[in-house]
Design a protein around this motif. Sequence first.
Motif, PDB file in Angstrom:
ATOM      1  N   LEU A   1      -6.861   3.872  -2.746  1.00  0.00           N
ATOM      2  CA  LEU A   1      -7.916   3.224  -3.527  1.00  0.00           C
ATOM      3  C   LEU A   1      -7.335   2.236  -4.558  1.00  0.00           C
ATOM      4  O   LEU A   1      -7.816   1.101  -4.677  1.00  0.00           O
ATOM      5  CB  LEU A   1      -8.755   4.280  -4.245  1.00  0.00           C
ATOM      6  N   GLU A   2      -6.304   2.670  -5.257  1.00  0.00           N
ATOM      7  CA  GLU A   2      -5.813   1.817  -6.355  1.00  0.00           C
ATOM      8  C   GLU A   2      -5.238   0.482  -5.847  1.00  0.00           C
ATOM      9  O   GLU A   2      -5.635  -0.581  -6.344  1.00  0.00           O
ATOM     10  CB  GLU A   2      -4.790   2.577  -7.193  1.00  0.00           C
ATOM     11  N   PRO A   3      -4.348   0.536  -4.820  1.00  0.00           N
ATOM     12  CA  PRO A   3      -3.863  -0.767  -4.318  1.00  0.00           C
ATOM     13  C   PRO A   3      -4.962  -1.654  -3.748  1.00  0.00           C
ATOM     14  O   PRO A   3      -4.895  -2.875  -3.867  1.00  0.00           O
ATOM     15  CB  PRO A   3      -2.874  -0.364  -3.214  1.00  0.00           C
ATOM     16  N   ALA A   4      -5.977  -1.019  -3.155  1.00  0.00           N
ATOM     17  CA  ALA A   4      -7.066  -1.816  -2.595  1.00  0.00           C
ATOM     18  C   ALA A   4      -7.754  -2.627  -3.678  1.00  0.00           C
ATOM     19  O   ALA A   4      -8.208  -3.751  -3.427  1.00  0.00           O
ATOM     20  CB  ALA A   4      -8.075  -0.899  -1.910  1.00  0.00           C
ATOM     21  N   LEU A   5      -7.820  -2.083  -4.893  1.00  0.00           N
ATOM     22  CA  LEU A   5      -8.458  -2.836  -5.980  1.00  0.00           C
ATOM     23  C   LEU A   5      -7.517  -3.863  -6.595  1.00  0.00           C
ATOM     24  O   LEU A   5      -7.953  -4.911  -7.066  1.00  0.00           O
ATOM     25  CB  LEU A   5      -8.923  -1.854  -7.079  1.00  0.00           C
ATOM     26  N   ASN A   6      -6.203  -3.529  -6.549  1.00  0.00           N
ATOM     27  CA  ASN A   6      -5.252  -4.356  -7.290  1.00  0.00           C
ATOM     28  C   ASN A   6      -4.587  -5.444  -6.460  1.00  0.00           C
ATOM     29  O   ASN A   6      -3.734  -6.180  -6.982  1.00  0.00           O
ATOM     30  CB  ASN A   6      -4.148  -3.471  -7.890  1.00  0.00           C
ATOM     31  N   ILE A   7      -4.942  -5.545  -5.157  1.00  0.00           N
ATOM     32  CA  ILE A   7      -4.250  -6.561  -4.349  1.00  0.00           C
ATOM     33  C   ILE A   7      -4.537  -7.948  -4.914  1.00  0.00           C
ATOM     34  O   ILE A   7      -5.606  -8.172  -5.509  1.00  0.00           O
ATOM     35  CB  ILE A   7      -4.692  -6.507  -2.858  1.00  0.00           C
ATOM     36  N   PRO A   8      -3.604  -8.912  -4.730  1.00  0.00           N
ATOM     37  CA  PRO A   8      -3.847 -10.264  -5.246  1.00  0.00           C
ATOM     38  C   PRO A   8      -5.113 -10.861  -4.627  1.00  0.00           C
ATOM     39  O   PRO A   8      -5.328 -10.726  -3.421  1.00  0.00           O
ATOM     40  CB  PRO A   8      -2.603 -11.038  -4.773  1.00  0.00           C
ATOM     41  N   GLY A   9      -5.923 -11.423  -5.461  1.00  0.00           N
ATOM     42  CA  GLY A   9      -7.197 -11.959  -5.000  1.00  0.00           C
ATOM     43  C   GLY A   9      -8.219 -10.894  -4.753  1.00  0.00           C
ATOM     44  O   GLY A   9      -9.279 -11.156  -4.194  1.00  0.00           O
ATOM     45  N   GLY A  10      -7.917  -9.682  -5.218  1.00  0.00           N
ATOM     46  CA  GLY A  10      -8.831  -8.576  -4.971  1.00  0.00           C
ATOM     47  C   GLY A  10      -9.844  -8.413  -6.084  1.00  0.00           C
ATOM     48  O   GLY A  10     -10.085  -9.330  -6.885  1.00  0.00           O
ATOM     49  N   VAL A  11     -10.398  -7.249  -6.159  1.00  0.00           N
ATOM     50  CA  VAL A  11     -11.510  -6.981  -7.063  1.00  0.00           C
ATOM     51  C   VAL A  11     -11.097  -7.186  -8.519  1.00  0.00           C
ATOM     52  O   VAL A  11     -11.790  -7.872  -9.290  1.00  0.00           O
ATOM     53  CB  VAL A  11     -12.014  -5.545  -6.861  1.00  0.00           C
ATOM     54  N   VAL A  12      -9.950  -6.647  -8.892  1.00  0.00           N
ATOM     55  CA  VAL A  12      -9.564  -6.696 -10.301  1.00  0.00           C
ATOM     56  C   VAL A  12      -9.343  -8.151 -10.740  1.00  0.00           C
ATOM     57  O   VAL A  12      -9.847  -8.568 -11.788  1.00  0.00           O
ATOM     58  CB  VAL A  12      -8.289  -5.841 -10.516  1.00  0.00           C
ATOM     59  N   GLN A  13      -8.660  -8.933  -9.897  1.00  0.00           N
ATOM     60  CA  GLN A  13      -8.408 -10.335 -10.282  1.00  0.00           C
ATOM     61  C   GLN A  13      -9.709 -11.123 -10.349  1.00  0.00           C
ATOM     62  O   GLN A  13      -9.913 -11.938 -11.252  1.00  0.00           O
ATOM     63  CB  GLN A  13      -7.460 -10.966  -9.267  1.00  0.00           C
ATOM     64  N   THR A  14     -10.595 -10.845  -9.400  1.00  0.00           N
ATOM     65  CA  THR A  14     -11.880 -11.545  -9.418  1.00  0.00           C
ATOM     66  C   THR A  14     -12.651 -11.252 -10.689  1.00  0.00           C
ATOM     67  O   THR A  14     -13.238 -12.149 -11.325  1.00  0.00           O
ATOM     68  CB  THR A  14     -12.719 -11.105  -8.208  1.00  0.00           C
ATOM     69  N   LEU A  15     -12.643  -9.956 -11.090  1.00  0.00           N
ATOM     70  CA  LEU A  15     -13.370  -9.574 -12.306  1.00  0.00           C
ATOM     71  C   LEU A  15     -12.735 -10.212 -13.537  1.00  0.00           C
ATOM     72  O   LEU A  15     -13.431 -10.631 -14.466  1.00  0.00           O
ATOM     73  CB  LEU A  15     -13.384  -8.048 -12.462  1.00  0.00           C
TER      74      LEU A  15
END
Lengths: 289, 110
Positions: A241-255
Amino acid sequence: MSSGRDDGMSDEREEPENTAPGSTDGATPGSTDGTTPHEHRAHEHAAPPVTGRQRLVAGLWPPRLSRAQLTVAVLLFVLGLGLAIQVSSTSDSGGALRGARKEDLVRILTELDNRTQRLEDEKRGLESQRSELETSSNQAAEALKQTQAKAQQLGVLAGTVAAQGPGITLTITDPKGGVEADSLLDTLQELRAAGAEAIQINDVRVVADTYFTEGADGVLIDGHKVAQPYEFKVIGNPQDLEPALNIPGGVVQTLEKEQATADVVRSQKIVVSALRPSKQPDYARSSSQ
Amino acid sequence: MIAVLGLVVGVVVGLVVRPVVPTGVEPYLPIAVVAALDAVFGGLRAMLDGIFDDKVFVVSFLSNVVVAALIVFLGDKLGVGAQLSTGVVVVLGIRIFSNAAAIRRHVFRA
């Protein structure tokens, strides 16, 4: 019979078999050594004839110790003994079989054997029935267990039961209000793709038909107003779960582009406790069975 | 009188001592008892008739018992033991009744 008959019998005493053939075992027809009849006869010829009743009384009293009396006493003793033995052995409770004849015993034994056979058959039938019932009830219990386990799994998916397990907590803080419904939906889809099994956003359980809408002053999830910060409690494999959110261009960067901050915290115990009422479908019915 | 005492003593001894009858003799005991009863009634009638003789009584008693037991034994060997013992009991019963009738005539004159 009159007393005249007695006189006649006394006269005919020489041939008693004529009057009662074969029924006077103790009689002495033409007896030569029996002294008593001769005495009696002599007595009767001299005096009025002696009746049977008088003879009986004379034999009973007074007691005389004669040879005849002793012999008869011995034989009657034997008779009484046999009588008593037979009566007592017949009246014994367990003696019903004692006096029984051989063929009767064989018959009784055969009947008992048949009865035993019947009862054995019945017992065997009942035992097989019992084992059948035990097996089937075991199967029923097993089926019930499996059904309950299935119901639990489906309940977790449908949001009708609470769930707990390892997972992550994602906290989105958005002071500028730039995070909209589509961003939250993207986040949710990312989590689902990463294998999230149970998700709760603040106090709303996320299920298959969860929807996000824009309200007048914020985002509505399933029609409920959800205040900031948005806290996602997600049960699933934290390493996925954590890497899925933190991948470049992923959810965290978008937010972060939207001026919001997203914190991801791993945890070994996430409790998803928000529930949904179970809905009974109006038209759809289970097609199994 | 002594004869009656003998009968009573026999019954009492049989009830008190309860001797064990050998299994080989067991089936013949009831028939033997009935045969002996027949002999006793015959002897009683003979006494009332005034023609009683102890020697004849002894012989008839013993032969009655032996013959009855023999018939039953033979019947058992032939496989008709039940029927033959029934027959013996019937015949002896008839004799006992006729003797009892004669005794009754003597004692009650009726």
